[in-house]
Design an enzyme around this catalytic site. Structure first.
Site, PDB file in Angstrom:
ATOM      1  N   LYS A  13     -16.302  26.370  38.376  1.00  0.00           N
ATOM      2  CA  LYS A  13     -17.135  26.811  37.243  1.00  0.00           C
ATOM      3  C   LYS A  13     -16.298  27.403  36.112  1.00  0.00           C
ATOM      4  O   LYS A  13     -16.655  27.286  34.952  1.00  0.00           O
ATOM      5  CB  LYS A  13     -18.224  27.777  37.701  1.00  0.00           C
ATOM      6  N   ARG A  88     -23.541  38.812  39.458  1.00  0.00           N
ATOM      7  CA  ARG A  88     -23.241  38.347  40.820  1.00  0.00           C
ATOM      8  C   ARG A  88     -24.366  38.691  41.791  1.00  0.00           C
ATOM      9  O   ARG A  88     -24.388  38.186  42.908  1.00  0.00           O
ATOM     10  CB  ARG A  88     -21.937  38.982  41.331  1.00  0.00           C
ATOM     11  N   ARG A 127      -4.487  24.202  47.618  1.00  0.00           N
ATOM     12  CA  ARG A 127      -3.799  24.796  46.460  1.00  0.00           C
ATOM     13  C   ARG A 127      -2.423  25.351  46.877  1.00  0.00           C
ATOM     14  O   ARG A 127      -2.268  25.882  47.968  1.00  0.00           O
ATOM     15  CB  ARG A 127      -4.617  25.966  45.891  1.00  0.00           C
ATOM     16  N   ARG A 160      -1.469  30.850  48.915  1.00  0.00           N
ATOM     17  CA  ARG A 160      -1.827  32.264  48.772  1.00  0.00           C
ATOM     18  C   ARG A 160      -2.856  32.663  49.830  1.00  0.00           C
ATOM     19  O   ARG A 160      -3.661  31.847  50.256  1.00  0.00           O
ATOM     20  CB  ARG A 160      -2.411  32.519  47.370  1.00  0.00           C
ATOM     21  N   ARG A 171     -15.144  34.642  51.821  1.00  0.00           N
ATOM     22  CA  ARG A 171     -15.638  34.766  50.439  1.00  0.00           C
ATOM     23  C   ARG A 171     -16.940  33.980  50.247  1.00  0.00           C
ATOM     24  O   ARG A 171     -17.839  34.421  49.543  1.00  0.00           O
ATOM     25  CB  ARG A 171     -14.570  34.276  49.450  1.00  0.00           C
TER      26      ARG A 171
END
Length: 213
Positions: A13, A88, A127, A160, A171
């Site tokens: 997003k 949120r 990633r 990471r 998350r």
């Protein structure tokens, strides 16, 4: 045109928000950027936010909303904005709706970039980051020329902690619990629009443009 971006962490997003902002010459506003700018400029609101952040605490909703409403007063927001990362939670959304209504304003579109959890885990665990120069790569979509070596500065690339599958799943569970209800909230407000975020990024953007235009 006042737009809110919704979607799970890693749904893309932020990337889409930047493209919308560029296309319509409106600012891309993220809460992180607002906090940093106010702290750097040493504003009264920035000082208050810093007190919480220095203690490792979350900035309260009321102060975050105050900072956001203050940001909306800037001249670059005259034609609208793309809000990314706020609200949120339902209380934040309700407070934002009320604060805007008090100014005779409202959100025009809440765009939800829809991506299944499994795709997000695969996307984020691929990633790789260079801690030396800050460059980012993806082993599938944007691989470095040499495996695990940064094209820019030749430092070693790392996965990471934030992008490790177990962290991503954690998350996502927080997102589903706190933020997913926003989708119903904005559906009830008749401003929710959904796009398939599993498509090519340019196709996702085309779909968003079709909604906005």
């Amino acid at each position: 045109m006042k737009i809110i971006m919704l979607g799970a962490p890693g749904a893309g997003k932020g990337t889409q928000a930047k493209q919308i902002a560029k296309k319509f010459s409106i600012p891309h506003i993220s809460t992180g950027d607002i906090f940093r700018a106010n702290i750097k400029e040493n504003t009264e609101l920035g000082k208050k936010a810093k007190e919480y952040m220095d203690q490792g605490m979350l900035v309260p909703d009321s102060l975050t909303l105050e900072l956001i409403m203050d940001r909306f007063k800037n001249a670059d927001c005259a034609n609208g904005y793309v809000l990314d990362g706020f609200p949120r939670t339902i209380p934040q959304a309700e407070a934002l709706t009320k604060a805007l209504a008090d100014n005779g304003e409202k959100i025009d579109f809440a765009i939800n970039v829809e991506v299944p959890d499994e795709s997000i885990v695969n996307r984020m665990s691929g990633r790789r980051a260079c801690l030396s120069c800050g460059a980012t790569y993806h082993i599938k979509y944007n691989a470095p020329a040499k495996e695990n070596v940064c094209d820019t500065c030749s430092a070693e690339l790392v996965l990471r902690d934030d992008d490790k599958p177990e962290t991503v799943l954690k998350r996502l569970s927080v997102y589903h619990e706190q933020t997913q209800p926003l989708i119903d909230y904005y559906k009830n407000e008749n401003v929710l629009r959904e796009v398939d975020g599993t498509q090519d990024m340019n196709k996702v953007f085309d779909d968003i443009l079709a909604i906005l235009q």
